[in-house]
Design an enzyme around this catalytic site. Sequence first.
Site, short mmCIF file in Angstrom:
data_model
loop_
_atom_site.label_atom_id
_atom_site.label_comp_id
_atom_site.label_asym_id
_atom_site.label_seq_id
_atom_site.Cartn_x
_atom_site.Cartn_y
_atom_site.Cartn_z
N LYS A 1 3.27 -15.23 2.43
CA LYS A 1 3.52 -15.94 1.18
C LYS A 1 5.04 -16.16 1.10
O LYS A 1 5.73 -15.72 0.17
CB LYS A 1 2.99 -15.10 0.00
CG LYS A 1 2.98 -15.81 -1.34
CD LYS A 1 1.92 -16.89 -1.47
CE LYS A 1 2.08 -17.63 -2.79
NZ LYS A 1 1.18 -18.81 -2.91
N ASP B 1 -12.22 -9.28 4.68
CA ASP B 1 -13.51 -9.28 3.97
C ASP B 1 -14.02 -10.72 3.83
O ASP B 1 -15.21 -11.00 4.00
CB ASP B 1 -13.38 -8.66 2.57
CG ASP B 1 -13.63 -7.15 2.58
OD1 ASP B 1 -13.32 -6.51 3.60
OD2 ASP B 1 -14.13 -6.62 1.57
N TYR C 1 0.82 -1.21 0.00
CA TYR C 1 0.00 0.00 0.00
C TYR C 1 0.86 1.27 0.00
O TYR C 1 0.46 2.31 -0.53
CB TYR C 1 -0.89 0.04 1.25
CG TYR C 1 -2.21 -0.68 1.16
CD1 TYR C 1 -2.29 -2.00 0.73
CD2 TYR C 1 -3.39 -0.04 1.52
CE1 TYR C 1 -3.50 -2.65 0.68
CE2 TYR C 1 -4.61 -0.69 1.47
CZ TYR C 1 -4.65 -2.00 1.04
OH TYR C 1 -5.86 -2.64 0.99
N ASP D 1 -6.24 -7.08 4.44
CA ASP D 1 -7.40 -6.44 3.80
C ASP D 1 -8.29 -7.51 3.16
O ASP D 1 -9.50 -7.53 3.34
CB ASP D 1 -6.90 -5.45 2.74
CG ASP D 1 -8.05 -4.76 2.02
OD1 ASP D 1 -8.99 -4.31 2.71
OD2 ASP D 1 -8.02 -4.68 0.78
N ASP E 1 -2.75 -18.17 0.39
CA ASP E 1 -3.73 -18.88 -0.46
C ASP E 1 -4.40 -19.99 0.34
O ASP E 1 -5.61 -20.17 0.32
CB ASP E 1 -3.08 -19.39 -1.76
CG ASP E 1 -1.73 -20.05 -1.56
OD1 ASP E 1 -1.21 -20.04 -0.43
OD2 ASP E 1 -1.19 -20.61 -2.55
C1 IPM Z 1 -10.24 -1.29 4.47
C2 IPM Z 1 -10.50 -0.66 3.13
C3 IPM Z 1 -9.35 0.28 2.79
C4 IPM Z 1 -8.10 -0.57 2.68
C5 IPM Z 1 -9.57 1.13 1.53
C6 IPM Z 1 -10.82 1.94 1.60
C7 IPM Z 1 -8.38 2.01 1.26
O1 IPM Z 1 -10.72 -1.63 2.17
O2 IPM Z 1 -10.07 -0.55 5.46
O3 IPM Z 1 -10.22 -2.51 4.54
O4 IPM Z 1 -7.83 -1.16 1.63
O5 IPM Z 1 -7.38 -0.64 3.66
MG MG Z 2 -10.85 -3.60 2.94
#
Ligand code: IPM
Ligand code: MG
Length: 372
Positions: free
Chosen positions: A189, A249, A142, A245, A221
Site C-alpha cells: 500500500k 484466505d 502483528y 494473511d 486493494d
Molecule cells: C494464519 C492465521 C493466524 C494469523 C492467526 C491464527 C494468528 O490466521 O496463520 O493465517 O493471523 O497469522
Molecule cells: Mg489467516
Amino acid sequence: MKLNIAVLSGDGIGPEVTTQAIKVLKAIASAFNHDFTFTESMVGAIAIDKLGDPLPESTLKLCKSSDAVLFGAIGDPKYDNDPSAKVRPEQGLLKLRKALELYTNIRPVKAYDSLLNLSPLKKERIENTDICIYRELTGGIYFGEKQVSNNGNTASDVCEYSRTEIERITHLAFKAAKTRNKKVTLVDKANVLESSRLWRKVVTEIANEYPEITLDFLFVDNAAMQLILNPKQFDVILTENMFGDIISDEASVIGGSIGLLASASIGDQYALFEPIHGSFPQATNKGIANPIASILSAAMLLEHFKLFKEGQLIKDAVERSLALNITTPDINDDYKLNTTSDIGDFIEDFINNQDDTNVNILNRHLGQSTII
Ligand code: IPM
Ligand code: MG
C-alpha cells in the site's frame, strides 16, 4: 532419512487433521525407508486450559530440538468473543513464529481441475491458476508496539519493517520465481504507508540481482480485486504479514475450499508446516474436517528436506482423491460418504500401492472391496 518431528496439533479440528497427516507421513516412511519420529506437545487454547500458557516452555523446547514442526490449528470461540481476555490461543502461534524466526510463510494456491466447478468463481477464470504467496511472518503490524490508552478509548498497533526483514524474504521469493513462471508481484500500500514504500525500494533493488524475473507491483486493494478477476496473472506474490494473511484466505476461494491450502513457515534454522485454515470449532470431532491442507503441509515438510519424490507421491494421491470425489463436505455434497479419516486412509493406501491403476481403486482403497 531420520527426522524428529514435533507435533503441535492444538485446538478444534487441529488434532483430527494432524492425525491424518501423521498417518500419511508414516506410510511414506515405511514405503521409502525413512525413520520419522513424532513427539506431541501442547499449544493454543488447550495449553492455556491445562498449563495457563498458549506456548508452554516445554513446547518451545521441543520445537527447538526437533527437525521440523507439524502444526494443527489454534483458536477457541471463548476467546474470540472476549476482547478483554489477557491471554489468547493465537499468542501461542505468534510467539512460536517469532521464537523460531519463521520469517517466510509460503502458501501455494492452485485450482484443481476436478474442483473447478466448486469454486464460486467462473471456471474459465480460475482454470490453471497456480500462485505461490510469500507472506512475511515475523514483522509488521502483528509484532509492532501495541498500546491502549488509560481510559481504554484509544488503541494502536504499529506497523514497522526493517530493510533486513524485507531483504531475507525477498530473496526467497525471487529464488522461488526462478523455478516457476519467473514473475514476482509485490503487494503493498505504497500510496499510503511508509513501511510499504520501504518494501518497494528494497524489493526493486534486489530485483536487479534477478534479471530473468519480472517484478510488478499492486496496491493491496487492487490485488484483492485482481485475485478474483484474473488470478492467472499471478505467479509469486510477495507481501507483508497482514496483507498476506488476508489475501491468502481470499485466494483459497480459487481452490474451492480453505480446507485444501497448506503452508510452510521457514526461517534460517527452523521450519514449521501448517494448514492455513483455523480451528473450525463447529466441526470438531464430527469427522467432517478436511485433512487435505494438513496432508499437503506434510508434503511441504518432505520437500523442505529435499524428499521430492515422497512429496510428489502425496500430491498425486491428493489429486487422485479429489478426482475420485473421496472428499469431505466442504467440497462434496454427498457428505455422508467420507470422513476425515477415510481421506487419510485413502491416501495412505495409495502410497502403499503405488502401482495400483485398477479401475476399482475407489472401493479398494476405501477397504470396501472383496477383490484381492
Ligand atoms: C494464519 C492465521 C493466524 C494469523 C492467526 C491464527 C494468528 O490466521 O496463520 O493465517 O493471523 O497469522
Ligand atoms: Mg489467516
